[in-house]
Design a protein around this motif. Structure first.
Motif, PDB file in Angstrom:
ATOM      1  N   ASN A   1       0.559  -1.383  -0.241  1.00  0.00           N
ATOM      2  CA  ASN A   1      -0.032   0.243  -0.137  1.00  0.00           C
ATOM      3  C   ASN A   1       0.799   1.172  -0.206  1.00  0.00           C
ATOM      4  N   LYS A   2       0.650   2.353   0.040  1.00  0.00           N
ATOM      5  CA  LYS A   2       1.068   3.385  -0.661  1.00  0.00           C
ATOM      6  C   LYS A   2       1.804   4.505   1.109  1.00  0.00           C
ATOM      7  N   ASP A   3       1.037   3.836   1.540  1.00  0.00           N
ATOM      8  CA  ASP A   3       1.975   3.568   3.316  1.00  0.00           C
ATOM      9  C   ASP A   3       3.473   2.690   2.943  1.00  0.00           C
ATOM     10  N   GLN A   4       3.070   1.729   3.504  1.00  0.00           N
ATOM     11  CA  GLN A   4       3.919   0.934   3.239  1.00  0.00           C
ATOM     12  C   GLN A   4       5.494   0.943   1.756  1.00  0.00           C
ATOM     13  N   ILE A   5       4.699   1.664   0.856  1.00  0.00           N
ATOM     14  CA  ILE A   5       5.956   2.433  -0.233  1.00  0.00           C
ATOM     15  C   ILE A   5       6.683   3.603   0.316  1.00  0.00           C
ATOM     16  N   LYS A   6       5.447   4.565   1.157  1.00  0.00           N
ATOM     17  CA  LYS A   6       6.301   5.725   1.263  1.00  0.00           C
ATOM     18  C   LYS A   6       7.484   5.283   2.927  1.00  0.00           C
ATOM     19  N   LYS A   7       6.998   4.764   3.226  1.00  0.00           N
ATOM     20  CA  LYS A   7       7.999   4.719   4.594  1.00  0.00           C
ATOM     21  C   LYS A   7       9.297   3.122   4.162  1.00  0.00           C
ATOM     22  N   LEU A   8       8.895   2.250   3.012  1.00  0.00           N
ATOM     23  CA  LEU A   8      10.291   2.213   2.790  1.00  0.00           C
ATOM     24  C   LEU A   8      11.144   3.577   1.642  1.00  0.00           C
ATOM     25  N   GLN A   9      10.779   3.879   0.996  1.00  0.00           N
ATOM     26  CA  GLN A   9      11.266   5.069   0.240  1.00  0.00           C
ATOM     27  C   GLN A   9      11.962   5.703   1.320  1.00  0.00           C
ATOM     28  N   LYS A  10      11.340   6.510   2.571  1.00  0.00           N
ATOM     29  CA  LYS A  10      11.965   7.087   3.458  1.00  0.00           C
ATOM     30  C   LYS A  10      13.421   6.327   3.766  1.00  0.00           C
ATOM     31  N   ASN A  11      13.560   4.851   4.154  1.00  0.00           N
ATOM     32  CA  ASN A  11      14.558   4.174   4.229  1.00  0.00           C
ATOM     33  C   ASN A  11      15.253   4.035   3.239  1.00  0.00           C
ATOM     34  N   VAL A  12      15.035   4.163   2.342  1.00  0.00           N
ATOM     35  CA  VAL A  12      16.333   4.147   0.690  1.00  0.00           C
ATOM     36  C   VAL A  12      16.600   5.520   0.459  1.00  0.00           C
ATOM     37  N   GLY A  13      16.096   6.171   0.851  1.00  0.00           N
ATOM     38  CA  GLY A  13      16.434   7.850   0.836  1.00  0.00           C
ATOM     39  C   GLY A  13      16.078   8.481  -0.713  1.00  0.00           C
ATOM     40  N   VAL A  14      14.810   7.903  -0.911  1.00  0.00           N
ATOM     41  CA  VAL A  14      14.020   8.485  -1.731  1.00  0.00           C
ATOM     42  C   VAL A  14      13.090   9.735  -1.708  1.00  0.00           C
ATOM     43  N   ASN A  15      12.593  10.314  -2.977  1.00  0.00           N
ATOM     44  CA  ASN A  15      11.136  10.934  -2.299  1.00  0.00           C
ATOM     45  C   ASN A  15       9.993  10.126  -2.120  1.00  0.00           C
ATOM     46  N   SER A  16       9.865   9.967  -1.079  1.00  0.00           N
ATOM     47  CA  SER A  16       8.755   9.928  -0.345  1.00  0.00           C
ATOM     48  C   SER A  16       7.155  10.077  -1.163  1.00  0.00           C
ATOM     49  N   ASP A  17       6.521   9.656  -2.332  1.00  0.00           N
ATOM     50  CA  ASP A  17       5.303   9.999  -2.699  1.00  0.00           C
ATOM     51  C   ASP A  17       4.665   8.773  -3.060  1.00  0.00           C
ATOM     52  N   GLY A  18       4.927   7.218  -2.094  1.00  0.00           N
ATOM     53  CA  GLY A  18       3.458   6.433  -2.208  1.00  0.00           C
ATOM     54  C   GLY A  18       3.846   5.923  -3.529  1.00  0.00           C
ATOM     55  N   PHE A  19       4.593   5.939  -4.570  1.00  0.00           N
ATOM     56  CA  PHE A  19       4.463   5.146  -5.789  1.00  0.00           C
ATOM     57  C   PHE A  19       6.146   4.414  -6.146  1.00  0.00           C
ATOM     58  N   ILE A  20       5.547   3.015  -6.456  1.00  0.00           N
ATOM     59  CA  ILE A  20       7.181   2.303  -6.507  1.00  0.00           C
ATOM     60  C   ILE A  20       7.428   2.414  -7.932  1.00  0.00           C
ATOM     61  N   GLY A  21       9.020   3.072  -7.697  1.00  0.00           N
ATOM     62  CA  GLY A  21       8.942   2.858  -9.348  1.00  0.00           C
ATOM     63  C   GLY A  21      10.830   2.363  -9.219  1.00  0.00           C
ATOM     64  N   ARG A  22      11.449   2.780 -10.223  1.00  0.00           N
ATOM     65  CA  ARG A  22      12.580   2.442 -10.627  1.00  0.00           C
ATOM     66  C   ARG A  22      13.292   3.222  -9.681  1.00  0.00           C
ATOM     67  N   ASP A  23      12.938   4.256  -9.477  1.00  0.00           N
ATOM     68  CA  ASP A  23      14.363   5.389  -8.868  1.00  0.00           C
ATOM     69  C   ASP A  23      14.337   4.903  -7.470  1.00  0.00           C
TER      70      ASP A  23
END
Length: 194
Positions: free
Chosen positions: A2-24
């Protein structure tokens, strides 16, 4: 996921936390886990497409189990070819290694470490590649990621991930329980990131 899980992952890997998982996001994840910049980019390109196709991104558990197992198998995405010579697989009929030299020729490759002539033939035919005559192709990160996703799907590992069964997943990938503690450690770390 879900979007919240993706945002948390993005924060942990240091990319923009937009909630959409992609190549970056995938690139940053693979880099954080140990892949070189070039390898992380190649893996991310394939993961962004194939993890969707094979429904690995449908849940956090599937995603975490998949990445944890691949991280273990590939030495944190540093190796796309088994470091050992492959001699230990020589004559292993259960792997389809029936011709002298098959053990070395069909040693583990790709992030899931596909092993054995029979597997190279099976996945090559299924995916439209001649892996049997050109086993080195599986070591290309983008191709290896496709193979890993197909292997995951063919062995019904999404279902085992849904059941949170790291032991059964490990046995399906490894044929035994080699590295189980490391696989569990990767799982725990990744689970904390989502």
């Amino acid at each position: 996921m879900n979007k919240d899980q993706i945002k948390k992952l993005q924060k942990n890997v240091g990319v923009n936390s937009d909630g959409f998982i992609g190549r970056d996001t995938f690139t940053a994840l693979f880099k954080k886990l140990g892949a070189s910049d070039v390898r992380a980019n190649e893996l991310a390109l394939a993961a962004n497409v194939h993890m969707r196709t094979y429904k690995i991104l449908d849940s956090a558990n599937r995603f975490v189990h998949f990445i944890a197992q691949l991280a273990h198998e590939s030495g944190n995405f540093r190796y796309m070819e088994e470091i050992a010579s492959g001699a230990a697989y020589e004559g292993r009929k259960d792997l389809g290694n029936v011709i002298a030299g098959d053990g070395k020729r069909y040693k583990g490759r790709g992030p899931i470490q596909l092993t054995g002539r029979a597997n190279y033939r099976k996945y090559g035919q299924a995916l439209g590649f001649d892996f049997e005559n050109h086993p080195e192709i599986v070591a290309y990160p983008s191709v290896g990621m496709l193979v890993a996703c197909k292997y995951w799907s063919d062995n019904r590992l999404n279902e085992l991930a849904d059941q949170d069964d790291v032991l059964a997943i490990t046995k399906k990938i490894n044929g035994g329980t080699n590295g189980l503690a490391d696989r569990k450690a990767h799982f725990a770390k990744l689970k904390s990131w989502v």
